[in-house]
Design a protein around this motif. Structure first.
Motif, PDB file in Angstrom:
ATOM      1  N   ARG A  98       0.858  -1.180   0.000  1.00  0.00           N
ATOM      2  CA  ARG A  98       0.000   0.000   0.000  1.00  0.00           C
ATOM      3  C   ARG A  98       0.891   1.225   0.000  1.00  0.00           C
ATOM      4  O   ARG A  98       2.018   1.177   0.483  1.00  0.00           O
ATOM      5  CB  ARG A  98      -0.992  -0.021   1.165  1.00  0.00           C
ATOM      6  N   ARG A  99       0.408   2.297  -0.584  1.00  0.00           N
ATOM      7  CA  ARG A  99       1.131   3.563  -0.663  1.00  0.00           C
ATOM      8  C   ARG A  99       2.521   3.399  -1.283  1.00  0.00           C
ATOM      9  O   ARG A  99       3.466   4.066  -0.899  1.00  0.00           O
ATOM     10  CB  ARG A  99       1.273   4.196   0.712  1.00  0.00           C
ATOM     11  N   GLY A 100       2.661   2.459  -2.197  1.00  0.00           N
ATOM     12  CA  GLY A 100       3.916   2.282  -2.902  1.00  0.00           C
ATOM     13  C   GLY A 100       5.003   1.551  -2.136  1.00  0.00           C
ATOM     14  O   GLY A 100       6.158   1.563  -2.537  1.00  0.00           O
ATOM     15  N   GLU A 101       4.642   0.908  -1.038  1.00  0.00           N
ATOM     16  CA  GLU A 101       5.626   0.139  -0.288  1.00  0.00           C
ATOM     17  C   GLU A 101       5.012  -1.154   0.225  1.00  0.00           C
ATOM     18  O   GLU A 101       3.800  -1.281   0.355  1.00  0.00           O
ATOM     19  CB  GLU A 101       6.213   0.949   0.874  1.00  0.00           C
ATOM     20  N   ALA A 102       5.888  -2.105   0.505  1.00  0.00           N
ATOM     21  CA  ALA A 102       5.460  -3.403   1.028  1.00  0.00           C
ATOM     22  C   ALA A 102       5.792  -3.477   2.514  1.00  0.00           C
ATOM     23  O   ALA A 102       6.888  -3.089   2.925  1.00  0.00           O
ATOM     24  CB  ALA A 102       6.157  -4.526   0.274  1.00  0.00           C
ATOM     25  N   VAL A 103       4.841  -3.945   3.308  1.00  0.00           N
ATOM     26  CA  VAL A 103       5.070  -4.132   4.744  1.00  0.00           C
ATOM     27  C   VAL A 103       4.634  -5.543   5.138  1.00  0.00           C
ATOM     28  O   VAL A 103       3.689  -6.091   4.577  1.00  0.00           O
ATOM     29  CB  VAL A 103       4.320  -3.079   5.593  1.00  0.00           C
ATOM     30  N   ASP A 104       5.332  -6.106   6.093  1.00  0.00           N
ATOM     31  CA  ASP A 104       4.998  -7.439   6.603  1.00  0.00           C
ATOM     32  C   ASP A 104       3.809  -7.303   7.544  1.00  0.00           C
ATOM     33  O   ASP A 104       3.911  -6.625   8.573  1.00  0.00           O
ATOM     34  CB  ASP A 104       6.211  -8.024   7.330  1.00  0.00           C
ATOM     35  N   PRO A 105       2.678  -7.938   7.230  1.00  0.00           N
ATOM     36  CA  PRO A 105       1.492  -7.774   8.075  1.00  0.00           C
ATOM     37  C   PRO A 105       1.644  -8.385   9.470  1.00  0.00           C
ATOM     38  O   PRO A 105       0.897  -8.040  10.378  1.00  0.00           O
ATOM     39  CB  PRO A 105       0.394  -8.484   7.285  1.00  0.00           C
TER      40      PRO A 105
ATOM     41  N   ALA B 186      -8.642   9.016   0.440  1.00  0.00           N
ATOM     42  CA  ALA B 186      -7.784   9.111  -0.742  1.00  0.00           C
ATOM     43  C   ALA B 186      -8.127   8.001  -1.721  1.00  0.00           C
ATOM     44  O   ALA B 186      -8.507   6.902  -1.333  1.00  0.00           O
ATOM     45  CB  ALA B 186      -6.311   9.010  -0.348  1.00  0.00           C
ATOM     46  N   TYR B 187      -7.964   8.345  -2.977  1.00  0.00           N
ATOM     47  CA  TYR B 187      -8.124   7.399  -4.083  1.00  0.00           C
ATOM     48  C   TYR B 187      -6.832   7.458  -4.881  1.00  0.00           C
ATOM     49  O   TYR B 187      -6.427   8.538  -5.329  1.00  0.00           O
ATOM     50  CB  TYR B 187      -9.328   7.814  -4.945  1.00  0.00           C
ATOM     51  N   ARG B 188      -6.166   6.317  -5.010  1.00  0.00           N
ATOM     52  CA  ARG B 188      -4.921   6.279  -5.768  1.00  0.00           C
ATOM     53  C   ARG B 188      -5.119   5.411  -7.009  1.00  0.00           C
ATOM     54  O   ARG B 188      -5.067   4.184  -6.931  1.00  0.00           O
ATOM     55  CB  ARG B 188      -3.778   5.780  -4.879  1.00  0.00           C
ATOM     56  N   ARG B 189      -5.347   6.096  -8.118  1.00  0.00           N
ATOM     57  CA  ARG B 189      -5.628   5.434  -9.388  1.00  0.00           C
ATOM     58  C   ARG B 189      -4.431   4.594  -9.838  1.00  0.00           C
ATOM     59  O   ARG B 189      -3.300   5.053  -9.834  1.00  0.00           O
ATOM     60  CB  ARG B 189      -5.968   6.482 -10.441  1.00  0.00           C
ATOM     61  N   ASP B 190      -4.702   3.346 -10.196  1.00  0.00           N
ATOM     62  CA  ASP B 190      -3.720   2.392 -10.711  1.00  0.00           C
ATOM     63  C   ASP B 190      -2.579   2.087  -9.748  1.00  0.00           C
ATOM     64  O   ASP B 190      -1.542   1.553 -10.158  1.00  0.00           O
ATOM     65  CB  ASP B 190      -3.167   2.846 -12.073  1.00  0.00           C
ATOM     66  N   ALA B 191      -2.744   2.379  -8.468  1.00  0.00           N
ATOM     67  CA  ALA B 191      -1.696   2.089  -7.482  1.00  0.00           C
ATOM     68  C   ALA B 191      -1.450   0.590  -7.350  1.00  0.00           C
ATOM     69  O   ALA B 191      -0.303   0.156  -7.180  1.00  0.00           O
ATOM     70  CB  ALA B 191      -2.069   2.686  -6.127  1.00  0.00           C
ATOM     71  N   VAL B 192      -2.496  -0.206  -7.431  1.00  0.00           N
ATOM     72  CA  VAL B 192      -2.320  -1.656  -7.323  1.00  0.00           C
ATOM     73  C   VAL B 192      -1.683  -2.202  -8.593  1.00  0.00           C
ATOM     74  O   VAL B 192      -0.822  -3.084  -8.530  1.00  0.00           O
ATOM     75  CB  VAL B 192      -3.653  -2.368  -7.012  1.00  0.00           C
ATOM     76  N   THR B 193      -2.053  -1.675  -9.728  1.00  0.00           N
ATOM     77  CA  THR B 193      -1.430  -2.080 -10.991  1.00  0.00           C
ATOM     78  C   THR B 193       0.071  -1.836 -10.924  1.00  0.00           C
ATOM     79  O   THR B 193       0.875  -2.692 -11.295  1.00  0.00           O
ATOM     80  CB  THR B 193      -2.055  -1.300 -12.174  1.00  0.00           C
ATOM     81  N   ASP B 194       0.463  -0.673 -10.413  1.00  0.00           N
ATOM     82  CA  ASP B 194       1.872  -0.331 -10.269  1.00  0.00           C
ATOM     83  C   ASP B 194       2.559  -1.245  -9.240  1.00  0.00           C
ATOM     84  O   ASP B 194       3.668  -1.730  -9.476  1.00  0.00           O
ATOM     85  CB  ASP B 194       2.011   1.131  -9.848  1.00  0.00           C
ATOM     86  N   ALA B 195       1.891  -1.504  -8.116  1.00  0.00           N
ATOM     87  CA  ALA B 195       2.458  -2.377  -7.076  1.00  0.00           C
ATOM     88  C   ALA B 195       2.648  -3.800  -7.594  1.00  0.00           C
ATOM     89  O   ALA B 195       3.638  -4.466  -7.265  1.00  0.00           O
ATOM     90  CB  ALA B 195       1.563  -2.382  -5.847  1.00  0.00           C
ATOM     91  N   ARG B 196       1.723  -4.263  -8.402  1.00  0.00           N
ATOM     92  CA  ARG B 196       1.822  -5.604  -8.982  1.00  0.00           C
ATOM     93  C   ARG B 196       3.059  -5.687  -9.885  1.00  0.00           C
ATOM     94  O   ARG B 196       3.775  -6.674  -9.889  1.00  0.00           O
ATOM     95  CB  ARG B 196       0.550  -5.925  -9.777  1.00  0.00           C
ATOM     96  N   ARG B 197       3.322  -4.641 -10.609  1.00  0.00           N
ATOM     97  CA  ARG B 197       4.470  -4.605 -11.519  1.00  0.00           C
ATOM     98  C   ARG B 197       5.796  -4.444 -10.766  1.00  0.00           C
ATOM     99  O   ARG B 197       6.766  -5.116 -11.056  1.00  0.00           O
ATOM    100  CB  ARG B 197       4.279  -3.450 -12.511  1.00  0.00           C
ATOM    101  N   ARG B 198       5.823  -3.575  -9.737  1.00  0.00           N
ATOM    102  CA  ARG B 198       7.082  -3.244  -9.065  1.00  0.00           C
ATOM    103  C   ARG B 198       7.377  -4.022  -7.783  1.00  0.00           C
ATOM    104  O   ARG B 198       8.537  -4.285  -7.485  1.00  0.00           O
ATOM    105  CB  ARG B 198       7.108  -1.751  -8.693  1.00  0.00           C
ATOM    106  N   LEU B 199       6.342  -4.372  -7.019  1.00  0.00           N
ATOM    107  CA  LEU B 199       6.582  -4.863  -5.662  1.00  0.00           C
ATOM    108  C   LEU B 199       6.085  -6.275  -5.373  1.00  0.00           C
ATOM    109  O   LEU B 199       6.723  -7.003  -4.622  1.00  0.00           O
ATOM    110  CB  LEU B 199       5.926  -3.908  -4.652  1.00  0.00           C
ATOM    111  N   LYS B 200       4.926  -6.616  -5.897  1.00  0.00           N
ATOM    112  CA  LYS B 200       4.317  -7.897  -5.536  1.00  0.00           C
ATOM    113  C   LYS B 200       3.583  -8.466  -6.750  1.00  0.00           C
ATOM    114  O   LYS B 200       2.371  -8.304  -6.884  1.00  0.00           O
ATOM    115  CB  LYS B 200       3.371  -7.719  -4.343  1.00  0.00           C
ATOM    116  N   PRO B 201       4.306  -9.160  -7.611  1.00  0.00           N
ATOM    117  CA  PRO B 201       3.682  -9.693  -8.837  1.00  0.00           C
ATOM    118  C   PRO B 201       2.531 -10.666  -8.570  1.00  0.00           C
ATOM    119  O   PRO B 201       1.704 -10.877  -9.444  1.00  0.00           O
ATOM    120  CB  PRO B 201       4.831 -10.414  -9.538  1.00  0.00           C
TER     121      PRO B 201
END
Length: 165
Positions: free
Chosen positions: A36-43, A128-143
């Motif tokens: 979320r918010r462009g970073e990965a965190v361990d839940p 807040a609404y972050r358009r395509d943030a998950v699409t970007d995260a899938r590509r960069r952080l968590k395929p």
């Protein structure tokens, strides 16, 4: 015939055995990272709470307090419409207030319609609404983030909800 009523309890884990058990449950649902918010965190790295129905874990949540804000990193109720998510969120809100937080927040995805409804019914506002943030995260952080979610809705956007404390 007598029927014994079961009681729902939300509490932090007692001892390392319960901590490990809750960590396994939260990672079983969310994996090693929540993005979320462009970073990965361990839940499982945050504070963990379990919802217990007698001796059975029926829900788990992870939250983190940073300064005067509390983030709900992950929340999962293993039975729907039994007050489990409400009890977990109520417990996190109480802990956040005790810690002096002014804001409670979390991020969901656009496909998670039941959660979106729940958070608003619980009193949170869309912040807040972050358009395509998950699409970007899938590509960069968590395929491994699925392309489709609830009711086959494409998972593309982040929605941030907040509650002023």
């Amino acid at each position: 015939m007598d029927v014994e009523a079961k009681s729902l309890t939300v509490r932090a884990p007692v001892g390392s055995g319960e901590s490990a058990r809750l960590a396994r449950r939260v990672r079983g649902t969310w994996g090693e990272a929540v993005v979320r918010r462009g970073e990965a965190v361990d839940p499982a790295e945050g504070e963990l709470l379990g919802a217990w129905l007698d001796d059975e874990i029926v829900g788990v949540a992870s939250y983190t307090v940073r300064g005067d804000e509390c983030e709900v990193v992950a929340i999962e109720a293993y039975q729907q419409r039994h007050g489990i998510a409400t009890a977990l969120m109520d417990a996190i809100r109480a802990r956040a207030r005790t810690a002096g937080c002014r804001r409670l927040w979390l991020v969901s995805t656009n496909d998670n319609v039941p959660a979106i409804a729940f958070y608003q019914q619980w009193g949170m506002d869309l912040a807040a609404y972050r358009r395509d943030a998950v699409t970007d995260a899938r590509r960069r952080l968590k395929p491994g983030i699925p392309e489709l979610g609830h009711e086959d809705i494409p998972i593309r956007h982040e929605l941030e909800f907040e509650l002023d404390l």
